[in-house]
Scaffold this active site. Structure first.
Site, PDB file in Angstrom:
ATOM      1  CB  THR A  44      53.161  22.042  35.802  1.00  0.00           C
ATOM      2  OG1 THR A  44      52.034  22.328  34.964  1.00  0.00           O
ATOM      3  CG2 THR A  44      54.418  22.074  34.955  1.00  0.00           C
ATOM      4  CG  HIS A  47      52.282  16.090  35.073  1.00  0.00           C
ATOM      5  ND1 HIS A  47      51.897  14.768  35.147  1.00  0.00           N
ATOM      6  CD2 HIS A  47      51.127  16.817  35.068  1.00  0.00           C
ATOM      7  CE1 HIS A  47      50.576  14.703  35.180  1.00  0.00           C
ATOM      8  NE2 HIS A  47      50.092  15.928  35.138  1.00  0.00           N
TER       9      HIS A  47
END
Length: 375
Positions: A44, A47
């Site tokens: 995450t 990203h």
């Protein structure tokens, strides 16, 4: 003299990490200051670096998987979320998400990970009142009312795994658990996928199939309980992988459960094709928007009578359950963190995970990278 701490601040999408110094505040009542030991680099975080989570404001101190030592306690902080007494010098693991407790999702839906007013360490902008709220820093200001945390005696390179592994617990809970004697396929062999392998086996799966790579991750998957591994670097054709999975199931019908942990959209239709009729698909890997997948609702979902579960993060109960499991050290969880880097190399970690085929500094294969902000 006030304490001065350093943090890595990301200035924008595909931007730069700047090492900045901050004056660490005195904790108010109900707060404390954490001296960070380890912070995991999550997919995450990668990203967010590329702008795939539209709720993020920059600049930001990332890092939501972290543990450390209580440096200073504010008034009234006397025990952890399990009721264990805490003092300065204790090691604790922080639950990053802090739900409000009052919105529809907290009080009625009973899905606090979807809280409408959630605050989350590692996801807040680097501005007042959220300064020093991410784990990629030497100190974290644990300030949000209702923050949950757990005292632990585990070494920090294991304790830092609590949050990512708790996602697996939430996933199995949402799907109603793993049926004893079943066949479970796990897509993706990062930290969450490896946790899913371990916990599926511990939950009663007779056969666990791990589909992922590179080889170092697959070797650890076998140590954690995978009976069969399929290397996506060797078997590149999804149709061939589907055939291999089905050959490993009773009657060639397909798996009883598939757990998607890879975070690649194309893995979703492939994983749905692994399922037998009337089986469960558990989606853990797409916490951010990395694109769409080509799914035929008739063949992938309705005709297969598929039971699909989306899983958003984890909550305090899942982290408590995870700690109860990993503290026993019945499996080699200590092998998950393979590289430890300083604040000045967070960009290298992101590049290794996104552009270098999970390889750092040439050929050193990555399973999990942790940041030690003191090196």
């Amino acid at each position: 003299m006030p304490i001065i701490g350093k943090a890595a601040v990301l200035d924008g999408v595909e931007g730069n990490f700047h090492i900045k110094e901050y004056e660490v505040p005195e904790p108010k009542a109900g707060e404390f200051i954490l001296r960070t030991e380890y912070a995991g680099v999550c997919g995450t975080d990668v990203h967010i670096y590329y702008g795939h989570l539209n709720t993020i404001e920059y600049p930001i101190i990332l890092g939501h998987e972290f543990c450390g030592i209580i440096e200073k306690l504010g008034q009234g902080v006397v025990e952890d979320s399990n009721g264990r007494p805490v003092k300065e010098g204790d090691r604790v693991v922080i639950v990053p998400g802090v739900p409000c407790g009052n919105c529809y999702y907290c009080k009625i839906s009973k899905t606090p990970t979807r809280c409408a007013n959630v605050k989350a360490y590692g996801f807040m902008p680097d501005q007042a009142p959220h300064l020093l709220s991410g784990g990629f820093s030497q100190y974290v200001h644990i300030q949000y009312r209702g923050t949950s945390f757990f005292k632990t005696d585990m070494e920090p390179h294991i304790a830092v795994l609590t949050e990512p592994l708790s996602i697996c617990i939430h996933g199995f809970q949402r799907a109603g658990g793993v049926r004893f004697g079943s066949t479970v396929v796990v897509q993706g062999t990062g930290a969450i996928g490896l946790g899913a392998v371990a916990f599926a086996k511990r939950s009663g799966a007779a056969k666990v199939i791990a589909v992922g790579g590179p080889k170092r991750r697959l070797e650890l998957a076998r140590e954690l309980g995978a009976d069969v591994t399929i290397d996506i670097e060797e078997i590149r054709d999804p149709k061939e992988r589907i055939q291999l999975v089905k050959e490993e199931t009773k009657g060639g019908r397909g798996a009883d459960m598939v757990v998607e942990c890879s975070g690649f959209p194309a893995s979703v239709p492939e994983g749905l094709s692994y399922l037998r009729d009337s089986a469960s698909y558990v989606e853990l890997g797409h916490f951010t928007d990395v694109g769409t997948a080509n799914i035929n609702p008739h063949w992938h979902i309705l005709r297969n009578n598929a039971d699909i579960h989306g899983v958003w993060g984890s909550d305090v109960e899942h982290m408590e359950m995870t700690l109860n499991i990993i503290e026993k050290m019945e499996l080699p969880y200590d092998k998950l963190v393979t590289q430890t880097l300083g604040l000045n190399r967070i960009g290298d970690a992101i590049t290794a995970m996104s552009k270098k085929g999970y390889r750092l500094d040439g050929e050193d294969q990555v399973i999990k990278i942790a940041i030690n902000p003191w090196i």
